[in-house]
Write an enzyme that holds these catalytic residues in place. Structure first.
Site, PDB file in Angstrom:
ATOM      1  CG  ASN B  45      -1.945   1.061   1.269  1.00 14.71           C
ATOM      2  OD1 ASN B  45      -1.632   2.248   1.271  1.00 14.71           O
ATOM      3  ND2 ASN B  45      -3.203   0.661   1.286  1.00 14.71           N
ATOM      4  CG  HIS B  56      -5.798  -0.669  -1.858  1.00 17.12           C
ATOM      5  ND1 HIS B  56      -7.037  -1.144  -1.472  1.00 17.12           N
ATOM      6  CD2 HIS B  56      -5.741   0.629  -1.448  1.00 17.12           C
ATOM      7  CE1 HIS B  56      -7.707  -0.175  -0.878  1.00 17.12           C
ATOM      8  NE2 HIS B  56      -6.952   0.909  -0.844  1.00 17.12           N
ATOM      9  CD  GLU B  58      -4.898  -6.628  -1.885  1.00 14.16           C
ATOM     10  OE1 GLU B  58      -4.591  -5.415  -1.818  1.00 14.16           O
ATOM     11  OE2 GLU B  58      -5.598  -7.194  -1.034  1.00 14.16           O
ATOM     12  CB  SER B  81      -9.940  -9.986   3.923  1.00 14.03           C
ATOM     13  OG  SER B  81     -11.072 -10.151   3.098  1.00 14.03           O
ATOM     14  CB  CYS B  83     -10.919  -3.496  -0.179  1.00 13.41           C
ATOM     15  SG  CYS B  83     -10.160  -2.753  -1.646  1.00 13.41           S
ATOM     16  CB  CYS B  86      -7.878  -5.637  -3.903  1.00 12.36           C
ATOM     17  SG  CYS B  86      -6.960  -4.087  -3.651  1.00 12.36           S
ATOM     18  CG  ASP B 146      -6.011   2.313   2.415  1.00  8.56           C
ATOM     19  OD1 ASP B 146      -5.532   3.029   1.508  1.00  8.56           O
ATOM     20  OD2 ASP B 146      -5.882   1.081   2.430  1.00  8.56           O
TER      21      ASP B 146
END
Lengths: 149, 149
Positions: B45, B56, B58, B81, B83, B86, B146
């Protein structure tokens, strides 16, 4: 919102799409408008230009807007129905409205967004359609790469 | 996949998360692995570091992997996990598997991904949990920014 406003905002996204095409890129453009009608950010797909698969039009506009404390009342206007990646962006950050230039050449996640409370304004803009139709006809492999097919 | 492999790959994502924390950023890391087990890209991030809300963990790993013709057989490993943003990335590009370090401090879209055929390996890694728990405790406003809350 008034149809004339939606069309005017789509013009910003279309200008981005044309700029991307002129650079040899995929002609999809977007802009993020604030609740007060000012442009917070705008951009276009940069897969070809930057070798960057993460920069779709919507993520480019979102990035260009910089850090925002809230997206309540904002509108994402995009020349093409947003893919799952860009639809996820809209949902996660609570962007209130999406203006979609066309969903003829690609049907993304805008129905899903509507189910989750996002206002969808679906236009059927002939220039958006012809930009993508011509591009896909001439560059099918590049287009399929961009949407992961 | 073997639990030992999932743990080993999570180590790459954790190293990214720790690097982000050391830079003053949000401690979430990720890596994209190819079907052959090589790292295609990794990242973390960068909201704070670059003032970039679009990066982010990912999406950073995805971008770092560059243009790929297909994501079939690839694995996204992330400390947290994913969002909706992503998760949408994973679904759109057909990433085959997601290894999730933890879903205790934030429950994103991994159930939705599983419904759509993505293999989910949900770990419950204590370091991932403590990184986020401590970060959220000390920086609640930044964390909520975020994830758009």
């Amino acid at each position: 919102m008034a149809p004339s406003s939606a069309r005017a905002w789509l013009g910003t996204a279309l200008a981005e799409a044309r700029a991307g095409l002129a650079e040899g890129g995929i002609p999809i453009g977007a802009a993020l408008y604030g609740a007060d009608g000012t442009v917070l950010g705008r951009g276009h797909n940069r897969r070809v230009q930057d070798g960057d698969p993460s920069t779709h039009a919507e993520t480019a506009a979102f990035r260009a807007a910089g850090r925002q404390r809230s997206y309540r009342g904002t509108t994402m206007v995009t020349t093409l129905s947003p893919c799952w990646y860009c639809s996820g962006l809209v949902r996660q950050f609570g962007i209130s409205r999406v203006i979609v230039g066309e969903a003829v050449t690609f049907h993304g996640g805008h129905d899903w967004l509507a189910e989750h409370g996002v206002e969808i304004v679906l236009l059927d803009d002939p220039e958006c359609v012809s930009l993508m139709r011509d591009f896909i006809r001439d560059n099918p492999a590049l287009w399929h790469e961009d949407i992961g097919e």
